[in-house]
Design an enzyme around this catalytic site. Structure first.
Site, PDB file in Angstrom:
ATOM      1  N   THR A   1      -5.672   1.465   9.652  1.00 51.87           N
ATOM      2  CA  THR A   1      -5.019   2.511   9.964  1.00 51.87           C
ATOM      3  C   THR A   1      -5.461   3.390  10.957  1.00 51.87           C
ATOM      4  O   THR A   1      -4.971   3.839  12.046  1.00 51.87           O
ATOM      5  CB  THR A   1      -4.079   3.164   8.877  1.00 51.87           C
ATOM      6  OG1 THR A   1      -3.629   2.400   8.245  1.00 51.87           O
ATOM      7  CG2 THR A   1      -3.283   4.208   9.552  1.00 51.87           C
TER       8      THR A   1
ATOM      9  N   ASP B   1      -0.387  -5.410   3.041  1.00 56.17           N
ATOM     10  CA  ASP B   1      -0.895  -4.262   3.675  1.00 56.17           C
ATOM     11  C   ASP B   1      -0.265  -4.127   4.927  1.00 56.17           C
ATOM     12  O   ASP B   1      -0.576  -4.810   5.909  1.00 56.17           O
ATOM     13  CB  ASP B   1      -2.520  -4.259   3.627  1.00 56.17           C
ATOM     14  CG  ASP B   1      -3.087  -2.713   4.282  1.00 56.17           C
ATOM     15  OD1 ASP B   1      -2.315  -2.232   4.630  1.00 56.17           O
ATOM     16  OD2 ASP B   1      -4.318  -2.569   3.873  1.00 56.17           O
TER      17      ASP B   1
ATOM     18  N   GLU C   1       0.852  -1.229   0.051  1.00 52.81           N
ATOM     19  CA  GLU C   1      -0.049  -0.105   0.216  1.00 52.81           C
ATOM     20  C   GLU C   1       0.821   1.252   0.011  1.00 52.81           C
ATOM     21  O   GLU C   1       0.615   2.095  -0.543  1.00 52.81           O
ATOM     22  CB  GLU C   1      -0.883  -0.020   1.265  1.00 52.81           C
ATOM     23  CG  GLU C   1      -1.595   1.669   1.324  1.00 52.81           C
ATOM     24  CD  GLU C   1      -2.869   1.449   2.143  1.00 52.81           C
ATOM     25  OE1 GLU C   1      -3.018   0.490   2.912  1.00 52.81           O
ATOM     26  OE2 GLU C   1      -3.641   2.410   1.983  1.00 52.81           O
TER      27      GLU C   1
ATOM     28  N   ILE D   1      -0.520  -2.155   7.599  1.00 51.02           N
ATOM     29  CA  ILE D   1      -1.618  -2.077   8.733  1.00 51.02           C
ATOM     30  C   ILE D   1      -2.972  -1.755   7.798  1.00 51.02           C
ATOM     31  O   ILE D   1      -3.146  -0.830   7.025  1.00 51.02           O
ATOM     32  CB  ILE D   1      -1.366  -0.929   9.726  1.00 51.02           C
ATOM     33  CG1 ILE D   1       0.076  -0.855  10.282  1.00 51.02           C
ATOM     34  CG2 ILE D   1      -2.658  -0.833  10.654  1.00 51.02           C
ATOM     35  CD1 ILE D   1       0.180   0.361  11.272  1.00 51.02           C
ATOM     36  N   ASP D   2      -3.765  -2.674   7.972  1.00 57.05           N
ATOM     37  CA  ASP D   2      -5.233  -2.547   7.577  1.00 57.05           C
ATOM     38  C   ASP D   2      -5.957  -2.200   8.603  1.00 57.05           C
ATOM     39  O   ASP D   2      -6.209  -2.813   9.614  1.00 57.05           O
ATOM     40  CB  ASP D   2      -5.820  -3.687   6.951  1.00 57.05           C
ATOM     41  CG  ASP D   2      -6.949  -3.442   6.150  1.00 57.05           C
ATOM     42  OD1 ASP D   2      -7.227  -2.389   5.370  1.00 57.05           O
ATOM     43  OD2 ASP D   2      -8.139  -3.990   6.566  1.00 57.05           O
TER      44      ASP D   2
ATOM     45  N   ASP E   1      -5.949  -4.466   0.326  1.00 55.70           N
ATOM     46  CA  ASP E   1      -7.114  -4.940   1.299  1.00 55.70           C
ATOM     47  C   ASP E   1      -7.661  -6.373   1.156  1.00 55.70           C
ATOM     48  O   ASP E   1      -8.176  -6.831   2.000  1.00 55.70           O
ATOM     49  CB  ASP E   1      -8.137  -3.681   1.299  1.00 55.70           C
ATOM     50  CG  ASP E   1      -8.009  -2.293   1.304  1.00 55.70           C
ATOM     51  OD1 ASP E   1      -7.153  -2.198   2.397  1.00 55.70           O
ATOM     52  OD2 ASP E   1      -8.299  -1.596   0.430  1.00 55.70           O
TER      53      ASP E   1
HETATM   54  C1  IPD Z   1      -9.078   0.823   5.057  1.00 53.54           C
HETATM   55  C2  IPD Z   1      -9.799  -0.341   5.806  1.00 53.54           C
HETATM   56  C3  IPD Z   1     -11.358   0.315   6.060  1.00 53.54           C
HETATM   57  C4  IPD Z   1     -12.009   0.289   4.455  1.00 53.54           C
HETATM   58  C5  IPD Z   1     -11.145   1.224   3.985  1.00 53.54           C
HETATM   59  C6  IPD Z   1      -9.886   0.952   3.750  1.00 53.54           C
HETATM   60  P1  IPD Z   1      -6.620   1.272   5.508  1.00 53.54           P
HETATM   61  O1  IPD Z   1      -7.817   0.285   4.654  1.00 53.54           O
HETATM   62  O2  IPD Z   1      -9.724  -1.545   5.570  1.00 53.54           O
HETATM   63  O3  IPD Z   1     -12.037  -0.645   6.731  1.00 53.54           O
HETATM   64  O4  IPD Z   1     -13.356   0.649   4.897  1.00 53.54           O
HETATM   65  O5  IPD Z   1     -11.805   1.149   2.476  1.00 53.54           O
HETATM   66  O6  IPD Z   1      -9.072   1.691   2.970  1.00 53.54           O
HETATM   67  O7  IPD Z   1      -6.324   2.734   4.630  1.00 53.54           O
HETATM   68  O8  IPD Z   1      -6.868   1.238   7.009  1.00 53.54           O
HETATM   69  O9  IPD Z   1      -5.357   0.312   4.912  1.00 53.54           O
HETATM   70 CA    CA Z   2      -3.140   0.012   4.821  1.00 47.96          CA
END
Ligand code: IPD
Ligand code: CA
Length: 264
Positions: A84, A79, A63, A81-82, A212
């Site tokens: 964040t 990813d 990412e 950190i998913d 994601d």
């Molecule tokens: C997000 C998370 C969130 C989702 C967003 C993503 P990130 O990823 O997965 O739940 O609703 O579409 O972008 O920015 O925390 O890596």
């Molecule tokens: Ca992320």
């Protein structure tokens, strides 16, 4: 332990153990709400270093630092950190996601062959191998049996840009009276893994990126979920819907009627 799991655990330990009491925003991306922390960057750096050691021929798509093609036909989609925003606020629902895909790292065409989603705060570790099932801490996962939409607990998420959110909110406003309830966990990877584990009946979201989706879509599929887009298209940025077949069918019809995969 497979390499995806080994790397997700190592990066997870880094971000969890290294989390300061107050996390600072290092940069913003598509909007002021779309943040990057120093730990997103450090976690991705670690994943890239380890992959260069273990799999020097493979490509990497992450990412924060983009796509570095390889020569082997395998790409690691990560990813760091998913979730964040959860990480920023100290809400435990965040995860490191690591997957190996064959072919271009594009959800329309890739074959995800292995994946791990590791949530370091509570230690939950979801793993899957193509054709080999999905597991949570070694226990085999199975999606819930389909129930009518009005009895379904449905997860979703929202993008970071105001116009997209307005459109997503309108869809949710129509859906809420038709379902058991809605959950917004804040990590797409954990949403999909939660469907796999039966903690949600179904999930949908517009705007997901390959990182994601990669590992968690395999976990969901290997647990018996259908994971797809609208109008017979593969899951991807336009729309991802996941759950048991009949629930996905009902949700898909609802979303197609609202053209929820187009516009903002
Ligand atoms: C997000 C998370 C969130 C989702 C967003 C993503 P990130 O990823 O997965 O739940 O609703 O579409 O972008 O920015 O925390 O890596
Ligand atoms: Ca992320």
């Amino acid at each position: 332990m497979g390499l995806a799991e080994q790397l997700a655990r190592e990066a997870g330990a880094l971000v969890h153990e290294g989390r300061p009491d107050r996390v600072e925003v290092a940069a913003t991306k598509s909007s002021p709400q779309d943040v990057v922390t120093a730990m997103d960057l450090a976690s991705e750096r670690l994943l890239r270093e380890r992959l260069a050691q273990h799999r020097p021929q493979d490509g990497i798509l992450g990412e924060e630092q983009g796509h570095e093609p390889g020569t082997s036909g395998v790409t690691w989609v990560v990813d760091p950190i998913d979730g964040t925003v959860n990480y920023l606020y100290g809400i435990p629902a965040y995860a490191v996601s690591v997957a190996a895909v064959v072919g271009e790292p594009d959800p329309a065409t890739w074959r995800v062959v292995a994946g791990c989603v590791h949530a370091p705060v509570d230690g939950r570790t979801f793993t899957a191998g193509l054709g080999q099932g999905a597991f949570l801490d070694g226990r085999r996962l199975r999606v819930n049996s389909a129930v009518p939409l009005e009895l379904s607990l449905v997860g979703t998420g929202f993008g970071y840009v105001a116009e997209r959110r307005r459109a997503q909110a309108a869809v949710v406003a129509d859906l809420l009276p038709l379902v058991r309830d809605i959950r917004r966990i804040g990590s797409a990877a954990l949403d999909l893994c939660t469907v796999a584990a039966g903690g949600l009946d179904a999930y949908f979201e517009r705007g997901l990126q390959p990182w994601d989706l990669a590992a968690a879509s395999l976990v969901a599929q290997e647990a018996g979920a259908v994971v797809r887009g609208l109008h017979g298209r593969p899951a991807g940025t336009a729309m991802t819907v996941a759950g048991p077949q009949a629930t996905v069918q009902a949700l898909t019809t609802f979303l197609e009627e609202r053209a929820a995969d187009t516009g903002a």
